[in-house]
Design an enzyme around this catalytic site. Structure first.
Site, PDB file in Angstrom:
ATOM      1  N   ARG A  56       9.496  -2.449  -8.890  1.00 46.27           N
ATOM      2  CA  ARG A  56      10.111  -1.702 -10.009  1.00 46.27           C
ATOM      3  C   ARG A  56      10.143  -2.492 -11.298  1.00 46.27           C
ATOM      4  NH1 ARG A  56      13.884   0.261  -6.403  1.00 46.27           N
ATOM      5  NH2 ARG A  56      12.776  -1.078  -5.004  1.00 46.27           N
ATOM      6  N   THR A  57      10.399  -3.796 -11.227  1.00 48.17           N
ATOM      7  CA  THR A  57      10.501  -4.562 -12.473  1.00 48.17           C
ATOM      8  C   THR A  57       9.144  -4.599 -13.183  1.00 48.17           C
ATOM      9  OG1 THR A  57      12.265  -5.882 -11.517  1.00 48.17           O
ATOM     10  CG2 THR A  57      11.207  -6.762 -13.485  1.00 48.17           C
ATOM     11  N   LYS A  84      -6.605 -21.408  -6.385  1.00 45.44           N
ATOM     12  CA  LYS A  84      -7.539 -22.551  -6.382  1.00 45.44           C
ATOM     13  C   LYS A  84      -6.825 -23.823  -6.834  1.00 45.44           C
ATOM     14  CE  LYS A  84     -11.410 -19.579  -7.744  1.00 45.44           C
ATOM     15  NZ  LYS A  84     -12.304 -19.294  -8.874  1.00 45.44           N
ATOM     16  N   ARG A 106       7.743 -13.580 -14.051  1.00 45.51           N
ATOM     17  CA  ARG A 106       8.571 -13.679 -12.833  1.00 45.51           C
ATOM     18  C   ARG A 106       8.074 -14.883 -12.048  1.00 45.51           C
ATOM     19  NH1 ARG A 106      10.783  -9.302  -8.567  1.00 45.51           N
ATOM     20  NH2 ARG A 106      12.000  -8.904 -10.418  1.00 45.51           N
ATOM     21  N   HIS A 134      17.997 -12.968 -14.169  1.00 46.71           N
ATOM     22  CA  HIS A 134      17.207 -11.734 -14.240  1.00 46.71           C
ATOM     23  C   HIS A 134      17.848 -10.913 -15.365  1.00 46.71           C
ATOM     24  CE1 HIS A 134      14.654  -8.539 -13.217  1.00 46.71           C
ATOM     25  NE2 HIS A 134      14.884  -8.413 -11.925  1.00 46.71           N
TER      26      HIS A 134
HETATM   27  C1  NCD Z   1      15.655  -7.963  -7.389  1.00 47.61           C
HETATM   28  C2  NCD Z   1      14.908  -9.216  -7.728  1.00 47.61           C
HETATM   29  O1  NCD Z   1      13.718  -9.349  -7.500  1.00 47.61           O
HETATM   30  O2  NCD Z   1      15.565 -10.096  -8.226  1.00 47.61           O
HETATM   31  N1  NCD Z   1      14.970  -6.793  -7.529  1.00 47.61           N
HETATM   32  C3  NCD Z   1      14.678  -6.307  -8.792  1.00 47.61           C
HETATM   33  O3  NCD Z   1      14.195  -6.992  -9.649  1.00 47.61           O
HETATM   34  N2  NCD Z   1      14.998  -5.020  -9.035  1.00 47.61           N
HETATM   35  C4  NCD Z   1      16.536  -8.074  -6.235  1.00 47.61           C
HETATM   36  C5  NCD Z   1      15.937  -8.363  -4.883  1.00 47.61           C
HETATM   37  O4  NCD Z   1      14.801  -8.780  -4.730  1.00 47.61           O
HETATM   38  O5  NCD Z   1      16.701  -8.174  -3.917  1.00 47.61           O
END
Ligand code: NCD
Length: 302
Positions: A56-57, A84, A106, A134
C-alpha cells in the site's frame, strides 16, 4: 517543515502537522473523485526506492505522484545491482545522476534516510525506516482521526500489538501526542517497547481494557520478520488477550478501529470487523494518497 526532506516526525511541530493535514483535506475531495487535480508536479521525476516489501505505501506514493503529474520509476533490490553487491549509496548516486528530483525511500536499517539526505541533492521522503520512523503513515493516521472526530485534541488512542518492532507505533504516537491525543498501549511483555518513547503513555492490560478506555484502537501486526529467534508468540494466547474479535467489537460498538496494514486476519482482527462503519482501515488508505500528495507538493512544488 523547513527542510526539503521528510525524514522523521520528530522534525515536525504541531503547526507543520496541522498545515499538512489542512492541505490534504483540501486535496481529498478532488482526488477521491479522480478529477480536477492540479498537475502541479508536471515534469518532476520521482524514484520509488523500496528495499523492503511494500504494497500500500508504494502504490499510495506512486498514485499520489502521478495524480500530481509527476513521473515515477520503481527501484527494488530484487533484480537490481543491489543483488550484485552494489552499496545503497552507489545505487542512489547512480539514480541521482539520471536527474531525479526526489527519492521515496523504504529501508530496513535505522538511520539510512538521514545519511542519504546528508549527501544527496534529491529530496528524501521516508516511506519506512527500520523500527523507528514512518512519517507519512503517522500523518495519514492523524488525518483519519481528525476527519472522524473533528479534532485530535483529547482523543484517546490505544495502540495494541507489536509496538516493540513498530515504526508505525513510534511515528503515529509522536504525531498524535503533538496534536493533543492521549496514547495508551497494550502488548505482551515480549512486544512492549524498550525505548523511552512510550514512557509517558499508560499501559493497558488487554483489548477489553483498551476498548473501555479508548475512543480508537489502533491494531498492529506481529512483525514476525523482526522477532528474535528465541521469542515465540502463541497465536491462540495472543488472540485471547489482544485481538479485536467479533465478540469484543460487539461489546464496544462505537470503538473506532485503525490498522496500518497488512492485516493478519484471524490474528489481531476478525474479518467481519473490516466491514463495520467504525472500522476506518480503508479510509486510512484513501487519506494516505491525499496526505502523500500534500507532502510531495510541499517538498517539490516550486
Ligand atoms: C507497515 C510498515 O511497513 O511499516 N505497513 C505500512 O506501511 N502500511 C506496518 C507493517 O508492516 O506491519
Amino acid at each position: 517543515m523547513a527542510s526539503s526532506h521528510l525524514l522523521s516526525t520528530h522534525d515536525l511541530n504541531r503547526e507543520d502537522i496541522t498545515s499538512i493535514l489542512d492541505d490534504a483535506a483540501a486535496i481529498l475531495p478532488a482526488h477521491a473523485n479522480l478529477r480536477n487535480v492540479e498537475q502541479s508536479l508536471a515534469g518532476r521525476n520521482i524514484v520509488l526506492a523500496f528495499l523492503e516489501p511494500s504494497t500500500r505505501t508504494r502504490l499510495s506514493f506512486e498514485t499520489a505522484a502521478q495524480r500530481l503529474g509527476a513521473s515515477t520509476v520503481l527501484f527494488q533490490a530484487t533484480g537490481s545491482s543491489v543483488e550484485k553487491g552494489e552499496t545503497l549509496r552507489e545505487s542512489l548516486r547512480t539514480i541521482e545522476s539520471m536527474g531525479f528530483d526526489a527519492v521515496v525511500l523504504r529501508h530496513g536499517q535505522n538511520g539510512v534516510h538521514r545519511e542519504v539526505a546528508s549527501w544527496s541533492r534529491m529530496a528524501v521522503i521516508n516511506a519506512g525506516e527500520g523500527t523507528m520512523q514512518h512519517p507519512t503513515q503517522a500523518l495519514l493516521d492523524a488525518a483519519t482521526i481528525r476527519e472522524r472526530f473533528g479534532t485530535i485534541d483529547g482523543v484517546k488512542v490505544a495502540i495494541v500489538g507489536d509496538l516493540r518492532h513498530s515504526r508505525v507505533a513510534r511515528s503515529t504516537a509522536d504525531v498524535l501526542q503533538k496534536c493533543g491525543a492521549e496514547i495508551g498501549y497494550c502488548a505482551p511483555d515480549a512486544l512492549v517497547p524498550t525505548d523511552s518513547q512510550f514512557a509517558n503513555a499508560q499501559r493497558l492490560a488487554s483489548i477489553e481494557a483498551c476498548c473501555s478506555w479508548a475512543d480508537v484502537v489502533y491494531l498492529l501486526r506481529i512483525q514476525r520478520e523482526r522477532l528474535a529467534a528465541d521469542v515465540h508468540i502463541d497465536e491462540q494466547a495472543y488472540r485471547a488477550s489482544y485481538a479485536l474479535t467479533t465478540a469484543v467489537a460487539e461489546a464496544h460498538p462505537t470503538i473506532v478501529v485503525l490498522h496500518p496494514g497488512p492485516v493478519n486476519i484471524g490474528v489481531e482482527l476478525d474479518a467481519a470487523i473490516l466491514d463495520h462503519s467504525s472500522c476506518l482501515v480503508h479510509r486510512q488508505v484513501t487519506q494516505g494518497v491525499a496526505v502523500r500528495m500534500a507532502v510531495l507538493q510541499r517538498l517539490l512544488h516550486s
